[in-house]
Motif scaffolding. Structure first.
Motif, PDB file in Angstrom:
ATOM      1  N   VAL A   1      21.465  82.474  36.525  1.00 33.92           N
ATOM      2  CA  VAL A   1      22.814  82.174  36.030  1.00 33.92           C
ATOM      3  C   VAL A   1      23.340  80.894  36.669  1.00 33.92           C
ATOM      4  O   VAL A   1      23.926  80.033  36.001  1.00 33.92           O
ATOM      5  CB  VAL A   1      23.761  83.358  36.309  1.00 33.92           C
ATOM      6  N   ILE A   2      23.130  80.749  37.981  1.00 31.18           N
ATOM      7  CA  ILE A   2      23.580  79.539  38.687  1.00 31.18           C
ATOM      8  C   ILE A   2      22.848  78.309  38.166  1.00 31.18           C
ATOM      9  O   ILE A   2      23.451  77.242  37.970  1.00 31.18           O
ATOM     10  CB  ILE A   2      23.383  79.702  40.201  1.00 31.18           C
ATOM     11  N   LEU A   3      21.530  78.424  37.927  1.00 32.59           N
ATOM     12  CA  LEU A   3      20.752  77.300  37.409  1.00 32.59           C
ATOM     13  C   LEU A   3      21.222  76.899  36.005  1.00 32.59           C
ATOM     14  O   LEU A   3      21.320  75.707  35.688  1.00 32.59           O
ATOM     15  CB  LEU A   3      19.266  77.661  37.385  1.00 32.59           C
ATOM     16  N   LYS A   4      21.520  77.882  35.157  1.00 34.47           N
ATOM     17  CA  LYS A   4      22.066  77.568  33.830  1.00 34.47           C
ATOM     18  C   LYS A   4      23.426  76.888  33.951  1.00 34.47           C
ATOM     19  O   LYS A   4      23.738  75.941  33.218  1.00 34.47           O
ATOM     20  CB  LYS A   4      22.202  78.854  33.005  1.00 34.47           C
ATOM     21  N   PHE A   5      24.224  77.380  34.891  1.00 34.83           N
ATOM     22  CA  PHE A   5      25.545  76.815  35.134  1.00 34.83           C
ATOM     23  C   PHE A   5      25.429  75.325  35.457  1.00 34.83           C
ATOM     24  O   PHE A   5      26.159  74.492  34.914  1.00 34.83           O
ATOM     25  CB  PHE A   5      26.192  77.578  36.294  1.00 34.83           C
ATOM     26  N   LEU A   6      24.482  74.984  36.354  1.00 38.62           N
ATOM     27  CA  LEU A   6      24.290  73.588  36.752  1.00 38.62           C
ATOM     28  C   LEU A   6      23.616  72.786  35.640  1.00 38.62           C
ATOM     29  O   LEU A   6      23.909  71.596  35.457  1.00 38.62           O
ATOM     30  CB  LEU A   6      23.463  73.519  38.034  1.00 38.62           C
ATOM     31  N   LEU A   7      22.705  73.422  34.905  1.00 40.26           N
ATOM     32  CA  LEU A   7      21.997  72.738  33.823  1.00 40.26           C
ATOM     33  C   LEU A   7      22.961  72.239  32.757  1.00 40.26           C
ATOM     34  O   LEU A   7      22.829  71.116  32.255  1.00 40.26           O
ATOM     35  CB  LEU A   7      20.963  73.675  33.206  1.00 40.26           C
ATOM     36  N   PHE A   8      23.948  73.053  32.407  1.00 40.18           N
ATOM     37  CA  PHE A   8      24.932  72.642  31.410  1.00 40.18           C
ATOM     38  C   PHE A   8      25.878  71.567  31.944  1.00 40.18           C
ATOM     39  O   PHE A   8      26.494  70.846  31.156  1.00 40.18           O
ATOM     40  CB  PHE A   8      25.743  73.852  30.939  1.00 40.18           C
ATOM     41  N   LYS A   9      25.997  71.464  33.265  1.00 42.17           N
ATOM     42  CA  LYS A   9      26.877  70.456  33.854  1.00 42.17           C
ATOM     43  C   LYS A   9      26.161  69.137  34.094  1.00 42.17           C
ATOM     44  O   LYS A   9      26.803  68.079  34.183  1.00 42.17           O
ATOM     45  CB  LYS A   9      27.436  70.996  35.185  1.00 42.17           C
ATOM     46  N   MET A  10      24.829  69.158  34.161  1.00 42.58           N
ATOM     47  CA  MET A  10      24.061  67.958  34.502  1.00 42.58           C
ATOM     48  C   MET A  10      24.291  66.769  33.558  1.00 42.58           C
ATOM     49  O   MET A  10      24.422  65.632  34.019  1.00 42.58           O
ATOM     50  CB  MET A  10      22.573  68.296  34.556  1.00 42.58           C
ATOM     51  N   PRO A  11      24.316  66.959  32.230  1.00 41.69           N
ATOM     52  CA  PRO A  11      24.486  65.796  31.352  1.00 41.69           C
ATOM     53  C   PRO A  11      25.761  64.995  31.612  1.00 41.69           C
ATOM     54  O   PRO A  11      25.769  63.777  31.392  1.00 41.69           O
ATOM     55  CB  PRO A  11      24.511  66.421  29.952  1.00 41.69           C
ATOM     56  N   SER A  12      26.829  65.643  32.075  1.00 40.05           N
ATOM     57  CA  SER A  12      28.071  64.917  32.326  1.00 40.05           C
ATOM     58  C   SER A  12      27.963  63.974  33.519  1.00 40.05           C
ATOM     59  O   SER A  12      28.827  63.115  33.718  1.00 40.05           O
ATOM     60  CB  SER A  12      29.220  65.902  32.558  1.00 40.05           C
ATOM     61  N   VAL A  13      26.891  64.108  34.318  1.00 40.64           N
ATOM     62  CA  VAL A  13      26.683  63.232  35.474  1.00 40.64           C
ATOM     63  C   VAL A  13      26.028  61.922  35.057  1.00 40.64           C
ATOM     64  O   VAL A  13      26.178  60.902  35.732  1.00 40.64           O
ATOM     65  CB  VAL A  13      25.818  63.966  36.530  1.00 40.64           C
ATOM     66  N   VAL A  14      25.309  61.922  33.938  1.00 40.19           N
ATOM     67  CA  VAL A  14      24.533  60.760  33.506  1.00 40.19           C
ATOM     68  C   VAL A  14      25.388  59.499  33.329  1.00 40.19           C
ATOM     69  O   VAL A  14      24.959  58.411  33.742  1.00 40.19           O
ATOM     70  CB  VAL A  14      23.765  61.088  32.209  1.00 40.19           C
TER      71      VAL A  14
ATOM     72  N   PHE B   1      29.943  79.076  28.731  1.00 35.93           N
ATOM     73  CA  PHE B   1      29.132  79.829  29.679  1.00 35.93           C
ATOM     74  C   PHE B   1      29.990  80.355  30.821  1.00 35.93           C
ATOM     75  O   PHE B   1      29.810  81.485  31.288  1.00 35.93           O
ATOM     76  CB  PHE B   1      28.007  78.944  30.221  1.00 35.93           C
ATOM     77  N   ARG B   2      30.943  79.556  31.273  1.00 33.66           N
ATOM     78  CA  ARG B   2      31.872  80.005  32.317  1.00 33.66           C
ATOM     79  C   ARG B   2      32.700  81.177  31.816  1.00 33.66           C
ATOM     80  O   ARG B   2      32.964  82.134  32.548  1.00 33.66           O
ATOM     81  CB  ARG B   2      32.789  78.856  32.746  1.00 33.66           C
ATOM     82  N   LYS B   3      33.122  81.110  30.548  1.00 34.68           N
ATOM     83  CA  LYS B   3      33.893  82.215  29.980  1.00 34.68           C
ATOM     84  C   LYS B   3      33.037  83.478  29.871  1.00 34.68           C
ATOM     85  O   LYS B   3      33.498  84.581  30.179  1.00 34.68           O
ATOM     86  CB  LYS B   3      34.422  81.820  28.600  1.00 34.68           C
ATOM     87  N   ASP B   4      31.768  83.291  29.475  1.00 31.53           N
ATOM     88  CA  ASP B   4      30.872  84.444  29.355  1.00 31.53           C
ATOM     89  C   ASP B   4      30.617  85.099  30.703  1.00 31.53           C
ATOM     90  O   ASP B   4      30.535  86.322  30.801  1.00 31.53           O
ATOM     91  CB  ASP B   4      29.543  84.009  28.729  1.00 31.53           C
ATOM     92  N   ILE B   5      30.479  84.267  31.751  1.00 30.14           N
ATOM     93  CA  ILE B   5      30.280  84.810  33.098  1.00 30.14           C
ATOM     94  C   ILE B   5      31.479  85.660  33.496  1.00 30.14           C
ATOM     95  O   ILE B   5      31.346  86.755  34.054  1.00 30.14           O
ATOM     96  CB  ILE B   5      30.060  83.680  34.123  1.00 30.14           C
ATOM     97  N   ALA B   6      32.679  85.146  33.195  1.00 35.11           N
ATOM     98  CA  ALA B   6      33.895  85.882  33.553  1.00 35.11           C
ATOM     99  C   ALA B   6      34.016  87.192  32.780  1.00 35.11           C
ATOM    100  O   ALA B   6      34.543  88.178  33.293  1.00 35.11           O
ATOM    101  CB  ALA B   6      35.124  85.001  33.295  1.00 35.11           C
ATOM    102  N   GLN B   7      33.504  87.208  31.544  1.00 36.20           N
ATOM    103  CA  GLN B   7      33.557  88.440  30.765  1.00 36.20           C
ATOM    104  C   GLN B   7      32.557  89.476  31.275  1.00 36.20           C
ATOM    105  O   GLN B   7      32.855  90.653  31.348  1.00 36.20           O
ATOM    106  CB  GLN B   7      33.289  88.122  29.288  1.00 36.20           C
ATOM    107  N   VAL B   8      31.353  89.001  31.633  1.00 38.55           N
ATOM    108  CA  VAL B   8      30.345  89.917  32.150  1.00 38.55           C
ATOM    109  C   VAL B   8      30.685  90.359  33.565  1.00 38.55           C
ATOM    110  O   VAL B   8      30.542  91.519  33.932  1.00 38.55           O
ATOM    111  CB  VAL B   8      28.950  89.248  32.115  1.00 38.55           C
ATOM    112  N   LYS B   9      31.151  89.408  34.385  1.00 38.84           N
ATOM    113  CA  LYS B   9      31.531  89.697  35.768  1.00 38.84           C
ATOM    114  C   LYS B   9      32.992  89.282  35.948  1.00 38.84           C
ATOM    115  O   LYS B   9      33.276  88.164  36.392  1.00 38.84           O
ATOM    116  CB  LYS B   9      30.625  88.943  36.740  1.00 38.84           C
ATOM    117  N   PRO B  10      33.937  90.102  35.572  1.00 40.55           N
ATOM    118  CA  PRO B  10      35.349  89.709  35.633  1.00 40.55           C
ATOM    119  C   PRO B  10      35.807  89.380  37.033  1.00 40.55           C
ATOM    120  O   PRO B  10      36.767  88.639  37.217  1.00 40.55           O
ATOM    121  CB  PRO B  10      36.075  90.943  35.085  1.00 40.55           C
ATOM    122  N   ALA B  11      35.127  89.919  38.051  1.00 41.73           N
ATOM    123  CA  ALA B  11      35.538  89.635  39.432  1.00 41.73           C
ATOM    124  C   ALA B  11      35.319  88.178  39.795  1.00 41.73           C
ATOM    125  O   ALA B  11      35.836  87.698  40.806  1.00 41.73           O
ATOM    126  CB  ALA B  11      34.767  90.526  40.403  1.00 41.73           C
ATOM    127  N   MET B  12      34.536  87.440  38.992  1.00 39.36           N
ATOM    128  CA  MET B  12      34.325  86.022  39.273  1.00 39.36           C
ATOM    129  C   MET B  12      35.633  85.246  39.213  1.00 39.36           C
ATOM    130  O   MET B  12      35.802  84.234  39.889  1.00 39.36           O
ATOM    131  CB  MET B  12      33.336  85.431  38.272  1.00 39.36           C
TER     132      MET B  12
END
Length: 480
Positions: A48-61, A132-143
């Protein structure tokens, strides 16, 4: 392709790839640092963390690519000049411009690729990232809520002493600060012994059920001197339910304003269509407000013409002479009330129009940014290549100093221009292109000097102390 073109292109590609990978990893580490508070202690899987970073990587280019081109071009052509390879090339009758030809073709191809990357990949990645951030919050609301610290979620600041349960959805010791009005200083505080987080995959609403607590609400009297007499109102509850919009979780991790628009998720064609709609709505709202305020105050064109024709607006000092004191008071009260209401309406409309103007400017900035990144690669190459040939220094010493200095200037002007354009201080076009317009003369000046063999400036006063510093810092380095 001739041997010389292959040699220069191969050298440049190797340097560019190495620099890009190193800088990309550095910026990714910075991204991890920015999101560490959101990711740490949330019981998230490694995937999950790797996907989180993977989706953020293109904005660094867009940050890494121009800097990589600048540094690679300075290092490549500086190394060629330092090893007298350019002297050998020029002695055989090949000019500096001809020697740059293969690298220039590559940069042009890279710029086109950068535009398509910014137009297609980055918007898709931004869309995936936010969802993806929204989905994480739905699956793990404590996030959405960290343990032992205040978490800013939408209109609430929430702190819990302890979380338990499989997904951390059972809470103990809950303190909530509700944002009401930042101007008058009012605050609402909710405290509860325990509670539970309930979410659903089909809904964007995170439900917080609070048990056995108190609700404290500030009471703001109309008179300022009476504020100390009524500090707050207190009420108790056995059960209290708060609905939290999970889209508010998609706030900016850098601590800036929340991501409330979608301009970064749109392509050029989608931005043009959206801008056309937003501008039509903006013009329609202005026209509607103007007509409403005119009708409210009987200021339509026909009414004004008739009243001027009848001279009802002519000055008459005895206009209220036949009125009693009470009638005069009523007339002045009504006039004051009408003016006050009109001013409030105008201020409210002004605030609303400013927000809409800012939204339109943000869409224009997102549109121009896709072209700026492509042109920035070309600009940085035509600054770095002649600069490297002029200073005749390769390696990791002086080239890094010049590259970082030039890129800081570029990035600062770019950020400053977009911020001013966002607030409608200048046009979005000028705000986005300001950095390239400022550095464009420098690229032309350096290219002219390098192409015409006008020699270098006297860099010894700058380069010798820097070289001595790096030799002390890295004794085994030969390229500094």
């Amino acid at each position: 392709m001739k041997i010389l073109d292959k040699y220069i292109l191969r050298t440049f590609l190797f340097t560019f790839t190495s620099v890009f990978v190193i800088l990309f990893l550095i910026f990714i580490l910075q991204t991890i640092w920015l999101f560490i508070a959101e990711l740490a202690g949330k019981d998230l899987d490694t995937i999950v963390i790797l996907k989180f970073l993977l989706f953020k990587m293109p904005s660094v280019v867009p940050l890494v690519l121009p800097l990589s081109v600048l540094l690679a071009s300075i290092m490549t052509f500086g190394d060629l000049a330092e090893n007298y390879e350019f002297a050998a090339i020029k002695s055989s009758g090949i000019s500096f411009g001809r020697a740059m030809r293969s690298s220039t073709v590559f940069i042009l191809i890279l710029s086109i690729a950068a535009f398509f990357f910014a137009n297609n990949v980055i918007p898709l990645a931004e869309y995936k990232f936010i969802n993806f951030r929204k989905d994480i919050a739905q699956v793990k609301p404590a996030m959405a809520i960290a343990e032992g610290q205040f978490s800013d979620v939408g209109y609430y600041n929430i702190k819990v002493d302890k979380k338990s349960g499989e997904n951390g959805n059972y809470l103990q010791g809950i303190t909530i600060h509700k944002k009401i009005n930042q101007y008058d200083g009012s605050k609402n505080v909710i405290k509860a012994k325990n509670g539970e987080l309930i979410s659903s995959n089909d809904s964007n609403i995170l439900q917080m059920v609070l048990n056995d607590g108190y609700y404290y609400e500030d009471v703001i009297p109309k008179k300022y001197e009476d504020r100390n007499k009524l500090p707050f109102a207190k009420s108790s509850f056995k059960k209290y339910i708060i609905n939290i919009d999970l889209s508010k979780l998609n706030g900016s991790a850098e601590g800036t304003a929340e991501i409330t628009n979608t301009n970064t998720m749109l392509t050029v064609s989608e931005l043009k269509y959206t801008l056309d709609s937003l501008q039509k709505i903006y013009r329609r709202d202005i026209q509607s407000f103007t007509e409403n305020i005119s009708q409210r105050n009987a200021l339509n064109e026909k009414s004004i013409a008739n009243q001027l024709k009848l001279k009802k607006y002519s000055y008459n000092e005895n206009l209220l002479a036949d009125k009693t004191v009470l009638q005069k008071k009523d007339i002045f009260t009504m006039a004051h009330s009408s003016i006050t209401n009109t001013n409030y309406s105008i201020e409210g409309a002004k605030f609303e129009m400013e927000a809409k103007t800012k939204n339109i400017n943000n869409h224009w900035i997102a549109l121009f940014d896709k072209f700026v990144i492509a042109f920035a690669c070309i600009l940085m190459f035509f600054i770095g290549a002649p600069l490297g040939a002029i200073i005749r220094k390769g390696g990791l010493g002086l080239p890094i100093v010049f590259a970082v200095l030039i890129f800081i200037i570029f990035h600062f002007i770019n950020t400053f221009g977009k911020k001013v354009a966002q607030e409608n201080g200048i046009s979005p076009f000028l705000g986005c292109w300001m950095s390239t317009l400022v550095l464009l003369p420098l690229a032309g000046f350096l290219s002219y000097r390098a192409t015409n063999d006008l020699g270098s400036f006297s860099f010894d006063a700058i380069s010798l102390p820097i070289q001595a510093f790096f030799k002390k810092l890295f004794p085994g380095s030969k390229n500094v």
